[in-house]
Every structure is written in structure tokens, then in C-alpha cells.
Design a protein around this motif. Structure first.
Motif, PDB file in Angstrom:
ATOM      1  N   GLU A  42       0.836  -1.204   0.000  1.00  0.00           N
ATOM      2  CA  GLU A  42       0.000   0.000   0.000  1.00  0.00           C
ATOM      3  C   GLU A  42       0.869   1.252   0.000  1.00  0.00           C
ATOM      4  OE1 GLU A  42      -2.613  -0.397   3.354  1.00  0.00           O
ATOM      5  OE2 GLU A  42      -3.665  -2.099   2.473  1.00  0.00           O
ATOM      6  N   THR A  43       1.920   1.250   0.801  1.00  0.00           N
ATOM      7  CA  THR A  43       2.831   2.396   0.862  1.00  0.00           C
ATOM      8  C   THR A  43       3.511   2.616  -0.480  1.00  0.00           C
ATOM      9  OG1 THR A  43       3.216   2.014   3.219  1.00  0.00           O
ATOM     10  CG2 THR A  43       4.852   3.337   2.054  1.00  0.00           C
ATOM     11  N   LEU A  44       3.979   1.543  -1.082  1.00  0.00           N
ATOM     12  CA  LEU A  44       4.657   1.648  -2.374  1.00  0.00           C
ATOM     13  C   LEU A  44       3.704   2.081  -3.485  1.00  0.00           C
ATOM     14  CD1 LEU A  44       6.985  -1.428  -1.992  1.00  0.00           C
ATOM     15  CD2 LEU A  44       7.725   0.940  -2.246  1.00  0.00           C
ATOM     16  N   GLN A  45       2.454   1.614  -3.429  1.00  0.00           N
ATOM     17  CA  GLN A  45       1.473   2.040  -4.426  1.00  0.00           C
ATOM     18  C   GLN A  45       1.204   3.537  -4.302  1.00  0.00           C
ATOM     19  OE1 GLN A  45      -1.701  -0.767  -3.696  1.00  0.00           O
ATOM     20  NE2 GLN A  45      -0.964  -2.159  -5.276  1.00  0.00           N
ATOM     21  N   SER A  46       1.170   4.013  -3.069  1.00  0.00           N
ATOM     22  CA  SER A  46       1.002   5.448  -2.842  1.00  0.00           C
ATOM     23  C   SER A  46       2.184   6.219  -3.431  1.00  0.00           C
ATOM     24  CB  SER A  46       0.844   5.692  -1.345  1.00  0.00           C
ATOM     25  OG  SER A  46       1.385   6.889  -0.947  1.00  0.00           O
ATOM     26  N   MET A  47       3.374   5.675  -3.276  1.00  0.00           N
ATOM     27  CA  MET A  47       4.560   6.316  -3.853  1.00  0.00           C
ATOM     28  C   MET A  47       4.512   6.274  -5.376  1.00  0.00           C
ATOM     29  SD  MET A  47       7.593   5.008  -1.372  1.00  0.00           S
ATOM     30  CE  MET A  47       7.501   5.245   0.382  1.00  0.00           C
ATOM     31  N   ASP A  48       4.069   5.143  -5.926  1.00  0.00           N
ATOM     32  CA  ASP A  48       3.909   5.033  -7.382  1.00  0.00           C
ATOM     33  C   ASP A  48       2.947   6.102  -7.895  1.00  0.00           C
ATOM     34  OD1 ASP A  48       5.673   2.921  -7.752  1.00  0.00           O
ATOM     35  OD2 ASP A  48       4.104   1.382  -7.675  1.00  0.00           O
ATOM     36  N   ASN A  49       1.851   6.299  -7.166  1.00  0.00           N
ATOM     37  CA  ASN A  49       0.874   7.316  -7.565  1.00  0.00           C
ATOM     38  C   ASN A  49       1.497   8.709  -7.557  1.00  0.00           C
ATOM     39  OD1 ASN A  49      -1.091   5.372  -7.890  1.00  0.00           O
ATOM     40  ND2 ASN A  49      -1.982   5.677  -5.868  1.00  0.00           N
ATOM     41  N   LYS A  50       2.318   8.983  -6.536  1.00  0.00           N
ATOM     42  CA  LYS A  50       3.016  10.271  -6.473  1.00  0.00           C
ATOM     43  C   LYS A  50       3.903  10.453  -7.700  1.00  0.00           C
ATOM     44  CE  LYS A  50       4.370  12.165  -2.291  1.00  0.00           C
ATOM     45  NZ  LYS A  50       5.189  12.163  -1.043  1.00  0.00           N
ATOM     46  N   LEU A  51       4.648   9.405  -8.016  1.00  0.00           N
ATOM     47  CA  LEU A  51       5.565   9.485  -9.157  1.00  0.00           C
ATOM     48  C   LEU A  51       4.800   9.673 -10.472  1.00  0.00           C
ATOM     49  CD1 LEU A  51       8.116   6.715  -8.129  1.00  0.00           C
ATOM     50  CD2 LEU A  51       8.529   9.186  -8.195  1.00  0.00           C
ATOM     51  N   MET A  52       3.654   9.022 -10.587  1.00  0.00           N
ATOM     52  CA  MET A  52       2.855   9.134 -11.816  1.00  0.00           C
ATOM     53  C   MET A  52       2.320  10.547 -12.024  1.00  0.00           C
ATOM     54  SD  MET A  52       2.859   6.381 -13.458  1.00  0.00           S
ATOM     55  CE  MET A  52       2.998   4.641 -13.391  1.00  0.00           C
ATOM     56  N   THR A  53       2.107  11.259 -10.934  1.00  0.00           N
ATOM     57  CA  THR A  53       1.596  12.629 -11.047  1.00  0.00           C
ATOM     58  C   THR A  53       2.728  13.645 -11.125  1.00  0.00           C
ATOM     59  OG1 THR A  53       1.434  12.897  -8.651  1.00  0.00           O
ATOM     60  CG2 THR A  53      -0.524  12.075  -9.799  1.00  0.00           C
ATOM     61  N   GLY A  54       3.981  13.160 -11.119  1.00  0.00           N
ATOM     62  CA  GLY A  54       5.119  14.054 -11.224  1.00  0.00           C
ATOM     63  C   GLY A  54       5.577  14.646  -9.908  1.00  0.00           C
ATOM     64  N   THR A  55       5.018  14.149  -8.807  1.00  0.00           N
ATOM     65  CA  THR A  55       5.414  14.631  -7.489  1.00  0.00           C
ATOM     66  C   THR A  55       6.665  13.875  -7.054  1.00  0.00           C
ATOM     67  OG1 THR A  55       3.087  14.975  -6.954  1.00  0.00           O
ATOM     68  CG2 THR A  55       4.634  14.985  -5.117  1.00  0.00           C
ATOM     69  N   PRO A  56       7.732  14.582  -6.722  1.00  0.00           N
ATOM     70  CA  PRO A  56       8.949  13.877  -6.296  1.00  0.00           C
ATOM     71  C   PRO A  56       8.779  13.252  -4.906  1.00  0.00           C
ATOM     72  CG  PRO A  56       9.266  16.254  -6.148  1.00  0.00           C
ATOM     73  CD  PRO A  56       7.903  16.027  -6.758  1.00  0.00           C
ATOM     74  N   LEU A  57       9.488  12.159  -4.711  1.00  0.00           N
ATOM     75  CA  LEU A  57       9.480  11.496  -3.407  1.00  0.00           C
ATOM     76  C   LEU A  57      10.455  12.206  -2.473  1.00  0.00           C
ATOM     77  CD1 LEU A  57       9.606   7.734  -4.501  1.00  0.00           C
ATOM     78  CD2 LEU A  57       7.592   9.083  -3.903  1.00  0.00           C
ATOM     79  N   SER A  58      10.153  12.149  -1.187  1.00  0.00           N
ATOM     80  CA  SER A  58      11.098  12.684  -0.199  1.00  0.00           C
ATOM     81  C   SER A  58      12.318  11.764  -0.172  1.00  0.00           C
ATOM     82  CB  SER A  58      10.448  12.744   1.185  1.00  0.00           C
ATOM     83  OG  SER A  58      10.252  11.431   1.684  1.00  0.00           O
ATOM     84  N   ASP A  59      13.377  12.196   0.471  1.00  0.00           N
ATOM     85  CA  ASP A  59      14.582  11.370   0.561  1.00  0.00           C
ATOM     86  C   ASP A  59      14.294  10.042   1.239  1.00  0.00           C
ATOM     87  OD1 ASP A  59      16.070  13.304  -0.718  1.00  0.00           O
ATOM     88  OD2 ASP A  59      16.878  14.170   1.141  1.00  0.00           O
ATOM     89  N   GLU A  60      13.476  10.084   2.320  1.00  0.00           N
ATOM     90  CA  GLU A  60      13.126   8.845   3.038  1.00  0.00           C
ATOM     91  C   GLU A  60      12.285   7.914   2.158  1.00  0.00           C
ATOM     92  OE1 GLU A  60      12.295  11.924   4.383  1.00  0.00           O
ATOM     93  OE2 GLU A  60      14.004  12.078   5.727  1.00  0.00           O
ATOM     94  N   GLU A  61      11.316   8.489   1.449  1.00  0.00           N
ATOM     95  CA  GLU A  61      10.472   7.690   0.557  1.00  0.00           C
ATOM     96  C   GLU A  61      11.317   7.075  -0.557  1.00  0.00           C
ATOM     97  OE1 GLU A  61       6.128   9.881   0.721  1.00  0.00           O
ATOM     98  OE2 GLU A  61       7.713  10.788  -0.488  1.00  0.00           O
ATOM     99  N   ASN A  62      12.206   7.872  -1.122  1.00  0.00           N
ATOM    100  CA  ASN A  62      13.056   7.390  -2.208  1.00  0.00           C
ATOM    101  C   ASN A  62      13.955   6.250  -1.736  1.00  0.00           C
ATOM    102  OD1 ASN A  62      13.712   7.636  -4.952  1.00  0.00           O
ATOM    103  ND2 ASN A  62      15.609   8.695  -4.428  1.00  0.00           N
ATOM    104  N   ALA A  63      14.510   6.383  -0.544  1.00  0.00           N
ATOM    105  CA  ALA A  63      15.357   5.320   0.007  1.00  0.00           C
ATOM    106  C   ALA A  63      14.551   4.043   0.217  1.00  0.00           C
ATOM    107  CB  ALA A  63      15.979   5.788   1.321  1.00  0.00           C
ATOM    108  N   PHE A  64      13.343   4.176   0.781  1.00  0.00           N
ATOM    109  CA  PHE A  64      12.472   3.018   1.007  1.00  0.00           C
ATOM    110  C   PHE A  64      12.120   2.361  -0.326  1.00  0.00           C
ATOM    111  CE2 PHE A  64       8.197   1.159   1.545  1.00  0.00           C
ATOM    112  CZ  PHE A  64       8.453   0.263   2.571  1.00  0.00           C
ATOM    113  N   TYR A  65      11.753   3.180  -1.292  1.00  0.00           N
ATOM    114  CA  TYR A  65      11.363   2.676  -2.614  1.00  0.00           C
ATOM    115  C   TYR A  65      12.510   1.903  -3.255  1.00  0.00           C
ATOM    116  CZ  TYR A  65       8.828   2.702  -7.052  1.00  0.00           C
ATOM    117  OH  TYR A  65       8.151   2.333  -8.182  1.00  0.00           O
ATOM    118  N   ASN A  66      13.704   2.471  -3.188  1.00  0.00           N
ATOM    119  CA  ASN A  66      14.867   1.818  -3.792  1.00  0.00           C
ATOM    120  C   ASN A  66      15.277   0.553  -3.041  1.00  0.00           C
ATOM    121  OD1 ASN A  66      15.055   3.727  -5.838  1.00  0.00           O
ATOM    122  ND2 ASN A  66      16.426   5.040  -4.660  1.00  0.00           N
ATOM    123  N   GLU A  67      15.153   0.555  -1.719  1.00  0.00           N
ATOM    124  CA  GLU A  67      15.536  -0.614  -0.910  1.00  0.00           C
ATOM    125  C   GLU A  67      14.600  -1.798  -1.142  1.00  0.00           C
ATOM    126  OE1 GLU A  67      18.048  -1.358   1.370  1.00  0.00           O
ATOM    127  OE2 GLU A  67      19.040   0.442   0.642  1.00  0.00           O
TER     128      GLU A  67
END
Length: 123
Positions: free
Chosen positions: A16-41
């Protein structure tokens, strides 16, 4: 089984958290540093979804093969399946009143599977 169930719940939250991040990315909203680290990990939602599906299969195999379930786990599974059967009964009744034969047939088949699962758990 209980440990796998807890892990499954954690994976569900991660998806659910990652899908929320995917939605942010799809709308062109950048991820925070913490979100980006979580997404990449984690490797993204596809990776976690694959793990969650594999875990679900392992749990199902453990139940169906009678594999080392504790009594409280069996009781929990029985309660879940009984709740599903009750829900199917209510849905079948509602669909019957609305003359939805196809839906009644589909729900009846699902109910029969739930009853078979209950009988398997009762041993």
C-alpha cells in the motif's frame, strides 16, 4: 502459520505504501529522501507483491497439507471460514431475492469451497 500471517500483513502495508509512492511518481510529485530510500531498498511494489503472493501460497500449503498448525491457529482459521460462510449465506439470500441466478450460482460455488475448507480444518 501465525508468523507467516503477521509477515503477510506487514507486506500488505508495504505494498500500500509503495502504491502510494507510485501514484506520487505518476503525477510528477517527487518522493522525499526517506520515501526514495524506502522505494529503492524494497525494489518497488512489484517485488513486494511477488513476495506477498509467494507467502500466501506457502500459508495455503501449510493449511491444506495439515502442516504443523497450532490449535489456536486452527481455531482462528475456523472462525474466519465460518464468517465467510455466513457472509456467503447473506449474499446468496440477497441475490436470490433480486433474481440474480448467475450471482447465486457463483456465490454458491464459493460457499461450497468454504464449507469444504471448514471440513478439512475440522479434520
Amino acid at each position: 502459520w501465525s508468523e507467516k500471517k503477521m509477515c503477510s500483513e506487514v507486506l500488505k502495508l508495504a505494498v500500500e505504501t509503495l502504491q502510494s509512492m507510485d501514484n506520487k511518481l505518476m503525477t510528477g510529485t517527487p518522493l522525499s529522501d526517506e520515501e526514495n530510500a524506502f522505494y529503492n531498498e524494497t525494489g518497488g511494489s512489484a517485488s513486494i507483491t511477488t513476495k506477498a503472493e509467494r507467502l500466501k501460497k506457502l500459508m495455503q500449503q501449510q493449511v491444506e497439507n495439515g502442516g504443523q498448525l497450532m490449535q489456536h491457529e486452527i481455531d482462528r482459521l475456523l472462525q474466519q471460514v465460518e464468517e465467510k460462510i455466513d457472509a456467503f449465506d447473506a449474499d446468496i439470500d440477497a441475490a436470490t431475492k433480486m433474481s440474480q441466478e448467475k450471482k447465486v450460482a457463483k456465490l454458491t460455488a464459493q460457499r461450497e469451497k468454504a464449507v469444504a475448507r471448514k471440513q478439512m480444518l475440522e479434520g
